[in-house]
Design a protein around this motif. Structure first.
Motif, PDB file in Angstrom:
ATOM      1  N   ILE A   1       0.822  -1.194   0.000  1.00 27.30           N
ATOM      2  CA  ILE A   1       0.000   0.000   0.000  1.00 27.30           C
ATOM      3  C   ILE A   1       0.868   1.261   0.000  1.00 27.30           C
ATOM      4  N   LYS A   2       0.294   2.314  -0.565  1.00 25.09           N
ATOM      5  CA  LYS A   2       0.975   3.602  -0.610  1.00 25.09           C
ATOM      6  C   LYS A   2      -0.057   4.683  -0.297  1.00 25.09           C
ATOM      7  N   GLU A   3       0.307   5.605   0.566  1.00 20.85           N
ATOM      8  CA  GLU A   3      -0.597   6.674   0.951  1.00 20.85           C
ATOM      9  C   GLU A   3      -0.520   7.800  -0.071  1.00 20.85           C
ATOM     10  N   GLY A   4      -1.660   8.135  -0.679  1.00 21.25           N
ATOM     11  CA  GLY A   4      -1.733   9.255  -1.602  1.00 21.25           C
ATOM     12  C   GLY A   4      -2.346  10.464  -0.915  1.00 21.25           C
ATOM     13  N   ASN A   5      -2.600  11.525  -1.675  1.00 21.70           N
ATOM     14  CA  ASN A   5      -3.183  12.732  -1.101  1.00 21.70           C
ATOM     15  C   ASN A   5      -4.640  12.534  -0.703  1.00 21.70           C
ATOM     16  N   LYS A   6      -5.412  11.866  -1.574  1.00 20.35           N
ATOM     17  CA  LYS A   6      -6.836  11.675  -1.296  1.00 20.35           C
ATOM     18  C   LYS A   6      -7.230  10.218  -1.119  1.00 20.35           C
ATOM     19  N   SER A   7      -6.363   9.312  -1.456  1.00 19.14           N
ATOM     20  CA  SER A   7      -6.715   7.901  -1.336  1.00 19.14           C
ATOM     21  C   SER A   7      -5.500   7.074  -0.924  1.00 19.14           C
ATOM     22  N   ILE A   8      -5.783   5.849  -0.586  1.00 18.53           N
ATOM     23  CA  ILE A   8      -4.746   4.879  -0.254  1.00 18.53           C
ATOM     24  C   ILE A   8      -4.689   3.901  -1.418  1.00 18.53           C
ATOM     25  N   LYS A   9      -3.534   3.738  -1.994  1.00 18.18           N
ATOM     26  CA  LYS A   9      -3.355   2.863  -3.155  1.00 18.18           C
ATOM     27  C   LYS A   9      -2.953   1.468  -2.681  1.00 18.18           C
ATOM     28  N   ILE A  10      -3.688   0.468  -3.137  1.00 17.84           N
ATOM     29  CA  ILE A  10      -3.326  -0.917  -2.851  1.00 17.84           C
ATOM     30  C   ILE A  10      -2.891  -1.548  -4.162  1.00 17.84           C
ATOM     31  N   ASN A  11      -1.660  -2.003  -4.221  1.00 20.25           N
ATOM     32  CA  ASN A  11      -1.119  -2.589  -5.455  1.00 20.25           C
ATOM     33  C   ASN A  11      -1.713  -3.963  -5.720  1.00 20.25           C
ATOM     34  N   SER A  12      -1.703  -4.330  -6.977  1.00 25.07           N
ATOM     35  CA  SER A  12      -2.203  -5.645  -7.367  1.00 25.07           C
ATOM     36  C   SER A  12      -1.120  -6.699  -7.173  1.00 25.07           C
ATOM     37  N   ASN A  13      -1.562  -7.924  -7.153  1.00 24.64           N
ATOM     38  CA  ASN A  13      -0.637  -9.063  -7.164  1.00 24.64           C
ATOM     39  C   ASN A  13      -1.323 -10.198  -7.907  1.00 24.64           C
ATOM     40  N   SER A  14      -0.867 -11.413  -7.751  1.00 20.97           N
ATOM     41  CA  SER A  14      -1.406 -12.522  -8.544  1.00 20.97           C
ATOM     42  C   SER A  14      -2.860 -12.873  -8.208  1.00 20.97           C
ATOM     43  N   TYR A  15      -3.375 -12.435  -7.067  1.00 16.89           N
ATOM     44  CA  TYR A  15      -4.753 -12.770  -6.695  1.00 16.89           C
ATOM     45  C   TYR A  15      -5.591 -11.549  -6.308  1.00 16.89           C
ATOM     46  N   ARG A  16      -5.075 -10.345  -6.536  1.00 22.25           N
ATOM     47  CA  ARG A  16      -5.804  -9.143  -6.143  1.00 22.25           C
ATOM     48  C   ARG A  16      -5.582  -8.059  -7.199  1.00 22.25           C
ATOM     49  N   VAL A  17      -6.653  -7.331  -7.534  1.00 24.41           N
ATOM     50  CA  VAL A  17      -6.531  -6.229  -8.487  1.00 24.41           C
ATOM     51  C   VAL A  17      -6.127  -4.952  -7.755  1.00 24.41           C
ATOM     52  N   LYS A  18      -5.578  -4.020  -8.496  1.00 20.88           N
ATOM     53  CA  LYS A  18      -5.194  -2.721  -7.951  1.00 20.88           C
ATOM     54  C   LYS A  18      -6.447  -1.987  -7.477  1.00 20.88           C
ATOM     55  N   ALA A  19      -6.358  -1.295  -6.339  1.00 21.06           N
ATOM     56  CA  ALA A  19      -7.521  -0.590  -5.792  1.00 21.06           C
ATOM     57  C   ALA A  19      -7.096   0.721  -5.137  1.00 21.06           C
ATOM     58  N   ASP A  20      -7.999   1.668  -5.157  1.00 23.57           N
ATOM     59  CA  ASP A  20      -7.849   2.921  -4.421  1.00 23.57           C
ATOM     60  C   ASP A  20      -8.907   2.931  -3.326  1.00 23.57           C
ATOM     61  N   VAL A  21      -8.490   3.244  -2.113  1.00 23.50           N
ATOM     62  CA  VAL A  21      -9.393   3.276  -0.966  1.00 23.50           C
ATOM     63  C   VAL A  21      -9.509   4.717  -0.486  1.00 23.50           C
ATOM     64  N   VAL A  22     -10.736   5.197  -0.342  1.00 32.82           N
ATOM     65  CA  VAL A  22     -10.971   6.524   0.218  1.00 32.82           C
ATOM     66  C   VAL A  22     -11.646   6.319   1.569  1.00 32.82           C
ATOM     67  N   VAL A  23     -11.012   6.817   2.604  1.00 36.39           N
ATOM     68  CA  VAL A  23     -11.562   6.707   3.953  1.00 36.39           C
ATOM     69  C   VAL A  23     -12.473   7.912   4.163  1.00 36.39           C
ATOM     70  N   ALA A  24     -13.782   7.663   4.161  1.00 36.17           N
ATOM     71  CA  ALA A  24     -14.755   8.751   4.232  1.00 36.17           C
ATOM     72  C   ALA A  24     -15.870   8.396   5.206  1.00 36.17           C
ATOM     73  N   TYR A  25     -16.622   9.406   5.556  1.00 38.44           N
ATOM     74  CA  TYR A  25     -17.791   9.185   6.385  1.00 38.44           C
ATOM     75  C   TYR A  25     -18.958   9.979   5.819  1.00 38.44           C
ATOM     76  N   GLN A  26     -20.170   9.614   6.253  1.00 36.85           N
ATOM     77  CA  GLN A  26     -21.364  10.268   5.736  1.00 36.85           C
ATOM     78  C   GLN A  26     -21.389  11.743   6.138  1.00 36.85           C
TER      79      GLN A  26
END
Length: 96
Positions: A14-39
């Protein structure tokens, strides 16, 4: 706290970005961006004192401490309406 939980789960992928957290892909997982938000509830836009009348959105804080408010449900509804009003030409996908 959330960063630590993600690091424990995904190791160093994982890598911390300005607005999201980047999760890198590997052989069993796709690349994803996570935004930690609330209502987020905006009561001002509906001009009401009624606690049940609001526009629902999300709010998150960027790494440079800027508060960001967004209304994804409203954006989707506006896009659907605009697409219908333009005879489905809005954001049309070109076929080859």
């Amino acid at each position: 706290m959330i960063i630590n939980a993600l690091k424990n789960k995904f190791n160093s992928d994982i890598k911390e970005g300005n607005k999201s957290i980047k999760i890198n892909s590997n052989s069993y997982r796709v690349k994803a961006d996570v935004v930690v938000a609330y209502q987020y509830r905006n009561y001002k836009l509906v001009n009401s004192c009624d606690k049940n009348r609001y526009i629902e959105g999300i709010k998150f804080i960027s790494s440079n401490q800027k508060e960001i408010v967004n209304y994804p449900k409203q954006h989707i509804q506006n896009g659907i309406k605009k697409n219908k009003n333009t005879n489905f030409e809005y954001k049309k996908i070109m076929e080859f």
